[in-house]
Design an enzyme around this catalytic site. Structure first.
Site, PDB file in Angstrom:
ATOM      1  N   THR A 214       0.975  -1.133  -0.099  1.00  0.00           N
ATOM      2  CA  THR A 214       0.045  -0.057   0.141  1.00  0.00           C
ATOM      3  C   THR A 214       0.838   1.153  -0.011  1.00  0.00           C
ATOM      4  OG1 THR A 214      -0.125  -0.198   2.365  1.00  0.00           O
ATOM      5  CG2 THR A 214      -1.926  -1.186   1.046  1.00  0.00           C
TER       6      THR A 214
ATOM      7  N   LYS B  53       3.727  -6.844   3.886  1.00  0.00           N
ATOM      8  CA  LYS B  53       3.626  -5.326   3.464  1.00  0.00           C
ATOM      9  C   LYS B  53       3.293  -4.904   5.016  1.00  0.00           C
ATOM     10  CE  LYS B  53       0.141  -3.403   3.248  1.00  0.00           C
ATOM     11  NZ  LYS B  53      -0.619  -2.547   4.237  1.00  0.00           N
TER      12      LYS B  53
ATOM     13  N   GLU C 253       5.973   4.289   9.047  1.00  0.00           N
ATOM     14  CA  GLU C 253       5.686   5.301   8.615  1.00  0.00           C
ATOM     15  C   GLU C 253       6.193   6.759   9.279  1.00  0.00           C
ATOM     16  OE1 GLU C 253       0.770   4.687   7.631  1.00  0.00           O
ATOM     17  OE2 GLU C 253       1.493   5.057   9.409  1.00  0.00           O
TER      18      GLU C 253
ATOM     19  N   SER D 265      -6.133  16.259   4.118  1.00  0.00           N
ATOM     20  CA  SER D 265      -6.491  17.844   4.449  1.00  0.00           C
ATOM     21  C   SER D 265      -5.851  18.472   3.123  1.00  0.00           C
ATOM     22  CB  SER D 265      -5.950  18.394   5.726  1.00  0.00           C
ATOM     23  OG  SER D 265      -4.658  18.435   5.765  1.00  0.00           O
TER      24      SER D 265
ATOM     25  N   ASN E 115      -0.227  10.367   8.984  1.00  0.00           N
ATOM     26  CA  ASN E 115      -1.593  10.277   9.262  1.00  0.00           C
ATOM     27  C   ASN E 115      -2.413  11.123   9.941  1.00  0.00           C
ATOM     28  OD1 ASN E 115      -1.305   7.311   9.710  1.00  0.00           O
ATOM     29  ND2 ASN E 115       0.542   7.522  10.712  1.00  0.00           N
TER      30      ASN E 115
ATOM     31  N   THR F  15      -2.435  -2.214   7.837  1.00  0.00           N
ATOM     32  CA  THR F  15      -2.642  -3.567   8.065  1.00  0.00           C
ATOM     33  C   THR F  15      -1.072  -4.175   7.881  1.00  0.00           C
ATOM     34  OG1 THR F  15      -4.909  -4.022   7.456  1.00  0.00           O
ATOM     35  CG2 THR F  15      -3.291  -5.719   7.047  1.00  0.00           C
TER      36      THR F  15
END
Lengths: 458, 458
Positions: B183, B209, B318, B458, B453, B227
């Site tokens: 992803t 992943k 991330e 936005s 996140n 996930t």
């Protein structure tokens, strides 16, 4: 930060943390409980001479005040916590004074730390001999600030000795004491209220300080440290046991129901002193079993007041731009509801979505589903609603998930609600006959949170 | 973000997330397990025509492969998880194929979602009739991506049908399959290894992943969703029960011992297929009880390989700029050690300190002390050490706390260690006779984590 990585620095655009200054309010002198004298002074733990760092609160009633406390459950408990526990035990749940310093937590400080905490307590004991008839060890102790560093104990002792002429009973004295609790709190957290039991008026006032890192100028050695400290003072007459019972109930639903970053400190302490100064001489101290009605009234007042103080900590959370109430209902038990509310309130993905003003029910659901309840959760019974604050022009709640089915959400309306500084997320687990309800208060995870906690020594 | 708050935007300086591209490596064709054909294609779940979003893996051995899996414990389990569980049960722990799509999680999608997950499985079943003799329901299913949105099922079905000529057994095929898992992962996570049991050589390859948000172009409705998906394929012959036993052990010590942000998804799934293709025809399938030695060898290989795959997810976390091993020893039990390692690895204060390159043992200690162990922790027995990576010029460990006493830390040396992209925090609880050891792998909390996140819509 290494010089190599410094070379790669770039910039991003952030929303600044809004000012919380308006949350500090003046309080009329008459609103404060009777029979307490208090002060806040600068003794030199903090470097800036303007920064108050030592507070002393004395109950002036002939008899010692009933005292109750809730302490951190962290295995690395700080020296002042050990001393306060011993004092409470030694006096069968009574005390006459409380001394607090900010700027140094006196945690992970070994034998010397224990000696210093006792010195603070005993020096304060000397200020109350006029009331206590020379009885020792009637002072509770709190510290907050740097961990792993010894207290500058001679400065603190001089500060206690020099404070005698600075005590007062008016707003100024209460405000100075609240200021002495602060570390990186952006405003002093002081509140007061009056209430009635059996027709008699009483008062309750209190102050607390939030989970804030200490000022980066405190310098090495020893990393800074986040702590929740608070005290509530009231002129009600209540037995020590009943006071502890009421406080335990109140703390569970207030200070134990807030999250800034999900961290439990080594110093967390909430203390209540009830000196009975406003009770008529023939009024018996409230007892949970002898007068359950009066006790229930007091417990409710204490709980509501504790929630008010606890919420101030969240509102002043590090880098917080949002104040969010998480309500969970339809759970098998209160404990189940509390667990779910806690998980949602501490989820990094939920908290970054709050910062991003995104009504992200998927993250709320994921966090909810990760908790094992005492009865299995039924995914097809769960509903999630975003609720704007009562002050909104449009107060209509926005359901985003009903009985496990995602709603087709009006994104415009969702953005409108999430743009508020304050709103509520309601999670109804919808279990048939389940009455468990709990609330939690949380804030968002912002760039400023990372800056405050990641950059302070770089 | 409201236009009002946009007006207040300011900028801050950040370290960018370092590239992880070097972690994607070419693997010789001969290193992959025998008896597997696989492919990764673009079928249209993801918008970009370059983005692979459908993977199919088929075991080509005459007998179905032994299959084992570990699934999310989240109450809101996604449709593909329900289907995979049913397939495993219906085939007594065997399977012949695995189909995976990225871009849409097929979670919180009700009846339609269940039907779609079954359609994916049954369409893939048609590809394996040459091996299965027409037996149905031998395909496991995985999905990852947006939550609360239905699969574009006709695109997926066409994709499966059209994939037949794209299958292969070489690196290119494995790499395409790994790409179809992704992803917002920044690189495909593919690894392979060989090992020996009783003198016979076997191979193991796998891909996974990470906990990444899906691409912001996927658009509404439905919030993105993090996930962990992974699969491991091996040509060992092992019984289904023993394979599950080995996998459960391996997952606990690998995928259940990593944290990017402490969130458990509705889709998390790890699958192993062992088809026995490399076993000699007279080799009995490994059985935990009949051949404990061979089983132990395999379990150890599987665990080490699972750790390698799990670590890739953390390395690609991330916004991650650090990869940190948290080792806890001297705990009463493995479970105790694991709990402490988990708490330290998920602490927002520890993770922001890692980002700030600050050897903040106070935060490590606070997190450690907040865990209730099966035997009380002794604060005076705890030691904390920061350990540089083995590739450092100076590999000397830096003790910051010994037996509960803070060390006088060489700040220069601490900065040196923390500037590495990779290091270890060792927490020795020091309980006498306590042998519990566990490891966790975590990354830091950076500005980019908040950006990824918090800002994506936005």
């Amino acid at each position: 930060m290494s010089s190599a990585s410094r070379r790669l620095l770039s910039t991003i655009t952030v929303k600044p943390t809004p000012s919380k200054a308006h949350l500090h309010r003046s309080i009329p002198d008459t609103a404060f409980p009777q029979g307490f004298r208090l002060t806040g002074v600068h003794c030199g733990v903090k470097k800036s001479a303007q920064a108050l760092d030592l507070g002393v609160i004395i109950s002036t009633t002939p008899k010692p005040a009933s005292a109750a406390a809730c302490f951190t459950k962290n295995a690395f408990v700080a020296a002042p916590v050990v001393v306060s526990k011993a004092v409470l035990e030694g006096n069968s749940g009574t005390a006459r004074a409380l001394v607090v310093n900010s700027g140094c937590a006196n945690a992970v400080t070994g034998k010397q730390g224990m000696e210093n905490a006792w010195s603070m307590a005993r020096e304060t004991d000397k200020l109350i001999t006029e009331h206590s008839g020379g009885a020792n060890e009637q002072t509770l102790v709190m510290s907050t600030g740097v961990i792993g560093q010894q207290l500058p104990i001679s400065k603190i002792i001089s500060g206690i000795q020099g404070s005698t002429n600075t005590f007062g009973t008016n707003f100024d004295a209460w405000e100075r004491t609240a200021l002495a609790f602060m570390t990186t709190d952006t405003f002093p957290k002081l509140r007061a209220r009056t209430f009635k039991i059996n027709g008699q008026e009483y008062r309750m006032a209190g102050m607390d300080k939030g989970a804030g890192m200490i000022h980066p100028n405190m310098g090495p050695p020893g990393p800074p440290h986040a702590t929740l400290l608070g005290c509530i003072l009231t002129d009600v007459a209540i037995t020590p046991k009943s006071l502890q019972s009421a406080l335990t109930h109140a703390v569970e639903r207030s200070f134990n129901s807030i999250s800034v970053d999900g961290e439990m400190s080594t110093n967390d302490t909430i203390v209540v002193l009830a000196n009975g100064a406003a009770a008529a001489s023939d009024t018996k101290a409230i007892d949970e079993h002898a007068d359950p009605e009066a006790f229930a009234t007091f417990r409710e007042e204490l709980k509501d007041f504790a929630i008010e103080l606890a919420q101030l900590v969240v509102r002043d959370g590090e880098g917080a731009t949002k104040f969010v109430t998480v309500t969970v209902k339809g759970a098998p038990t209160y404990e189940d509801a509390h667990k779910v509310a806690s998980r949602v309130s501490t989820s990094a993905l939920v908290k970054t979505a709050l910062y991003g003003e995104d009504a992200n029910w998927g993250r709320v659901l994921s966090a909810t589903g990760s908790i094992q309840l005492s009865r299995p959760l039924d995914p097809t019974a769960v509903s999630v609603t975003f609720i704007p604050p009562p002050t909104s022009a449009n107060t209509a709640p926005l359901p985003v998930l009903i009985n496990g089915e995602p709603e087709s959400v009006d994104e415009q309306r969702a953005s409108e609600i999430m743009a508020n500084e304050e709103f509520e997320i309601l999670i109804d687990l919808g279990l048939p006959g389940a009455q468990g309800v709990a609330q939690y208060w949380t804030c968002d995870f912002s760039y400023d949170y990372v800056r405050i906690n990641g950059d302070y020594r770089s």
